[in-house]
Scaffold this motif. Structure first.
Motif, PDB file in Angstrom:
ATOM      1  N   GLU A   1     -16.315  22.643  17.116  1.00 39.82           N
ATOM      2  CA  GLU A   1     -16.624  22.515  15.548  1.00 39.82           C
ATOM      3  C   GLU A   1     -17.264  23.440  14.711  1.00 39.82           C
ATOM      4  O   GLU A   1     -16.726  24.071  15.417  1.00 39.82           O
ATOM      5  N   ILE A   2     -16.938  23.001  13.602  1.00 44.23           N
ATOM      6  CA  ILE A   2     -16.886  24.143  12.536  1.00 44.23           C
ATOM      7  C   ILE A   2     -18.893  24.481  11.877  1.00 44.23           C
ATOM      8  O   ILE A   2     -19.112  23.368  12.579  1.00 44.23           O
ATOM      9  N   ASP A   3     -18.973  25.312  10.906  1.00 43.76           N
ATOM     10  CA  ASP A   3     -20.161  25.621  10.322  1.00 43.76           C
ATOM     11  C   ASP A   3     -19.932  25.345   8.862  1.00 43.76           C
ATOM     12  O   ASP A   3     -19.580  26.679   8.718  1.00 43.76           O
ATOM     13  N   ASP A   4     -20.464  24.781   8.264  1.00 38.13           N
ATOM     14  CA  ASP A   4     -20.353  24.928   6.469  1.00 38.13           C
ATOM     15  C   ASP A   4     -21.120  25.863   6.457  1.00 38.13           C
ATOM     16  O   ASP A   4     -20.705  27.328   5.611  1.00 38.13           O
ATOM     17  N   GLY A   5     -22.103  26.422   6.904  1.00 37.12           N
ATOM     18  CA  GLY A   5     -22.854  27.024   6.611  1.00 37.12           C
ATOM     19  C   GLY A   5     -22.513  28.484   6.718  1.00 37.12           C
ATOM     20  O   GLY A   5     -22.985  29.450   6.226  1.00 37.12           O
ATOM     21  N   THR A   6     -21.734  28.994   7.658  1.00 36.03           N
ATOM     22  CA  THR A   6     -20.368  30.289   7.824  1.00 36.03           C
ATOM     23  C   THR A   6     -19.455  30.553   6.621  1.00 36.03           C
ATOM     24  O   THR A   6     -18.769  31.071   6.655  1.00 36.03           O
ATOM     25  N   GLN A   7     -19.183  29.858   5.995  1.00 36.70           N
ATOM     26  CA  GLN A   7     -18.380  30.119   5.091  1.00 36.70           C
ATOM     27  C   GLN A   7     -18.523  31.010   4.036  1.00 36.70           C
ATOM     28  O   GLN A   7     -19.997  30.915   3.691  1.00 36.70           O
TER      29      GLN A   7
ATOM     30  N   PHE B   1     -12.572  33.100  -8.665  1.00 31.19           N
ATOM     31  CA  PHE B   1     -11.713  33.399  -7.353  1.00 31.19           C
ATOM     32  C   PHE B   1     -10.904  33.805  -6.853  1.00 31.19           C
ATOM     33  O   PHE B   1     -10.446  34.186  -6.898  1.00 31.19           O
ATOM     34  N   LEU B   2      -9.755  32.647  -7.242  1.00 30.87           N
ATOM     35  CA  LEU B   2      -8.467  32.249  -6.931  1.00 30.87           C
ATOM     36  C   LEU B   2      -7.599  33.605  -7.333  1.00 30.87           C
ATOM     37  O   LEU B   2      -6.566  33.786  -6.916  1.00 30.87           O
ATOM     38  N   ALA B   3      -8.108  33.602  -8.694  1.00 29.03           N
ATOM     39  CA  ALA B   3      -7.492  34.547  -9.744  1.00 29.03           C
ATOM     40  C   ALA B   3      -7.677  36.032  -8.993  1.00 29.03           C
ATOM     41  O   ALA B   3      -6.446  37.350  -9.556  1.00 29.03           O
ATOM     42  N   SER B   4      -8.351  36.614  -8.122  1.00 31.24           N
ATOM     43  CA  SER B   4      -8.884  37.894  -7.298  1.00 31.24           C
ATOM     44  C   SER B   4      -7.284  38.294  -6.379  1.00 31.24           C
ATOM     45  O   SER B   4      -7.721  37.610  -5.680  1.00 31.24           O
ATOM     46  N   PRO B   5      -7.135  39.027  -5.955  1.00 34.78           N
ATOM     47  CA  PRO B   5      -5.851  39.781  -5.461  1.00 34.78           C
ATOM     48  C   PRO B   5      -6.725  40.277  -4.291  1.00 34.78           C
ATOM     49  O   PRO B   5      -5.872  40.094  -3.361  1.00 34.78           O
ATOM     50  N   HIS B   6      -7.538  40.015  -4.261  1.00 34.56           N
ATOM     51  CA  HIS B   6      -8.522  40.866  -3.427  1.00 34.56           C
ATOM     52  C   HIS B   6      -9.803  40.164  -2.810  1.00 34.56           C
ATOM     53  O   HIS B   6     -11.027  40.150  -2.240  1.00 34.56           O
ATOM     54  N   ARG B   7      -9.493  38.852  -3.240  1.00 34.52           N
ATOM     55  CA  ARG B   7     -10.975  37.588  -2.798  1.00 34.52           C
ATOM     56  C   ARG B   7     -10.545  37.540  -1.154  1.00 34.52           C
ATOM     57  O   ARG B   7      -9.572  37.227  -0.159  1.00 34.52           O
ATOM     58  N   PHE B   8     -11.778  37.192  -0.772  1.00 34.30           N
ATOM     59  CA  PHE B   8     -12.265  37.106   0.299  1.00 34.30           C
ATOM     60  C   PHE B   8     -12.329  35.218   1.094  1.00 34.30           C
ATOM     61  O   PHE B   8     -13.537  35.462   0.936  1.00 34.30           O
ATOM     62  N   GLU B   9     -12.971  34.798   1.813  1.00 36.55           N
ATOM     63  CA  GLU B   9     -13.038  34.301   2.405  1.00 36.55           C
ATOM     64  C   GLU B   9     -12.859  33.697   3.680  1.00 36.55           C
ATOM     65  O   GLU B   9     -11.959  34.785   4.547  1.00 36.55           O
ATOM     66  N   SER B  10     -14.236  33.342   4.730  1.00 30.00           N
ATOM     67  CA  SER B  10     -14.249  33.202   5.789  1.00 30.00           C
ATOM     68  C   SER B  10     -15.162  32.093   6.490  1.00 30.00           C
ATOM     69  O   SER B  10     -15.999  31.605   5.388  1.00 30.00           O
ATOM     70  N   CYS B  11     -14.610  31.106   7.576  1.00 30.04           N
ATOM     71  CA  CYS B  11     -15.626  30.347   8.413  1.00 30.04           C
ATOM     72  C   CYS B  11     -15.302  30.278   9.552  1.00 30.04           C
ATOM     73  O   CYS B  11     -13.834  30.230  10.023  1.00 30.04           O
ATOM     74  N   SER B  12     -16.030  29.922  10.680  1.00 26.65           N
ATOM     75  CA  SER B  12     -16.195  30.398  12.052  1.00 26.65           C
ATOM     76  C   SER B  12     -16.598  29.141  12.384  1.00 26.65           C
ATOM     77  O   SER B  12     -16.908  27.889  12.312  1.00 26.65           O
ATOM     78  N   PHE B  13     -15.077  28.564  13.567  1.00 27.33           N
ATOM     79  CA  PHE B  13     -15.415  27.683  14.756  1.00 27.33           C
ATOM     80  C   PHE B  13     -16.025  28.515  15.645  1.00 27.33           C
ATOM     81  O   PHE B  13     -16.155  29.054  16.297  1.00 27.33           O
ATOM     82  N   MET B  14     -17.008  27.172  16.479  1.00 29.44           N
ATOM     83  CA  MET B  14     -17.412  27.434  17.617  1.00 29.44           C
ATOM     84  C   MET B  14     -17.428  25.957  18.537  1.00 29.44           C
ATOM     85  O   MET B  14     -17.265  25.158  18.315  1.00 29.44           O
TER      86      MET B  14
ATOM     87  N   VAL C   1     -14.555  16.190  15.848  1.00 30.40           N
ATOM     88  CA  VAL C   1     -15.112  14.994  16.353  1.00 30.40           C
ATOM     89  C   VAL C   1     -16.943  14.154  15.746  1.00 30.40           C
ATOM     90  O   VAL C   1     -17.274  14.064  14.836  1.00 30.40           O
ATOM     91  N   LEU C   2     -17.811  15.992  16.370  1.00 30.45           N
ATOM     92  CA  LEU C   2     -18.725  15.140  16.437  1.00 30.45           C
ATOM     93  C   LEU C   2     -20.039  14.642  15.235  1.00 30.45           C
ATOM     94  O   LEU C   2     -20.783  14.491  15.193  1.00 30.45           O
ATOM     95  N   MET C   3     -18.934  16.188  14.335  1.00 28.48           N
ATOM     96  CA  MET C   3     -19.505  16.567  12.920  1.00 28.48           C
ATOM     97  C   MET C   3     -19.528  14.677  12.318  1.00 28.48           C
ATOM     98  O   MET C   3     -19.748  14.941  10.888  1.00 28.48           O
TER      99      MET C   3
END
Length: 278
Positions: free
Chosen positions: A147-153, A256-269, A119-121
């Protein structure tokens, strides 16, 4: 001022947003519940969810704590209708109220545990929201903001290229009163408040496995960044060149989407604080 206005969405967008909000709770519900229970929720008699949305969080928590009464407040009449239909009009454990997070419709010192999630964001004055959360919390009670932080994506492959659109989206949101890096600011917002103490921030990232990747689906934060116009608004705001936008859409994102080894991450605070007992 809030930049997220559910009531202004067209009908088709409301339906997809309701599904997204509910799925978002489900996707990391175990971590959510564990952190809340061990940091003030367990043993609380009166609990408030500020910006309760579809009521998914309230339902989840109410199913676990039989003796606790839950309250939800949201500024959207439309989403509260959805919540009431889902929860049921006669559920005595959950009470839903229409109201503004910057001017909560509750007396001082009412709740043992007050929390808000994503909500704060969306609020141009997060300090006032926290002020209100502290006001309605009982002395010695707990306030919590998630909250999330897009800068951690993070992305791989093509992390540098994909990060261009994330950073452009962060700046675009800032121009429109939204702060998509709110997560990193929670500790400061809580610790500098004159009526809170014992501030703590816990950072949570989802475990990553092959099961995390489903049907070559675009990561949620990239969806937000691209929007319905494939990021053209970012070009119009001079935050991204048309050459970069076009290459991202036509080349790097498909690779990126076609790669079977792709990695994605984002942090919750998760920020927790106690209201000073007076």
């Amino acid at each position: 001022m809030q930049t997220y206005q559910f009531d202004n969405f067209p009908n088709h967008q409301r339906n997809s947003e309701i599904e997204r909000l509910t799925t978002n709770v489900d996707s990391h519900s175990k971590t959510l519940v564990d952190l809340l229970l061990t940091n003030g929720l367990y043993g609380s008699n009166e609990v408030l969810d500020v910006g309760c949305g579809t009521g998914a969080m309230l339902q989840l928590l109410a199913s676990l704590l039989e003796k606790t009464k839950f309250h939800g407040v949201d500024n959207s009449t439309k989403i509260l209708e959805t919540a009431k239909n889902t929860i049921g009009q006669t559920n005595e454990k959950i009470q839903l109220t229409h109201g503004d997070a910057c001017n909560l419709p509750y007396p001082d010192n009412t709740f043992d545990f007050v929390f808000t999630r994503l909500v704060l964001m969306h609020n141009s004055n997060p300090e006032q929201v926290i002020d209100e959360m502290v006001r309605v919390c009982k002395p010695g009670g707990t306030i919590c903001a998630i909250e999330i932080d897009d800068g951690t994506q993070l992305f791989h492959p093509h992390g540098e290229e994909l990060n261009k659109i994330v950073q452009a989206h962060i700046q675009f949101s800032k121009l429109h009163g939204t702060d998509r890096t709110m997560g990193r600011k929670l500790y400061s917002l809580f610790s500098k408040h004159s009526h809170t103490e014992e501030t703590m921030v816990i950072i949570q990232t989802s475990d990553y496995s092959k099961d995390f990747i489903q049907n070559n689906e675009l990561p949620t934060l990239l969806k937000f960044a691209l929007g319905n116009d494939d990021g053209r608004r970012l070009v119009e705001a001079n935050l991204l060149t048309e050459e970069d936008r076009s290459e991202l859409v036509s080349t790097f994102i498909p690779r990126f989407l076609a790669s079977p080894h792709r990695f994605e991450s984002c942090s919750f605070m998760y920020a927790f604080g106690k209201k000073v007992a007076t």
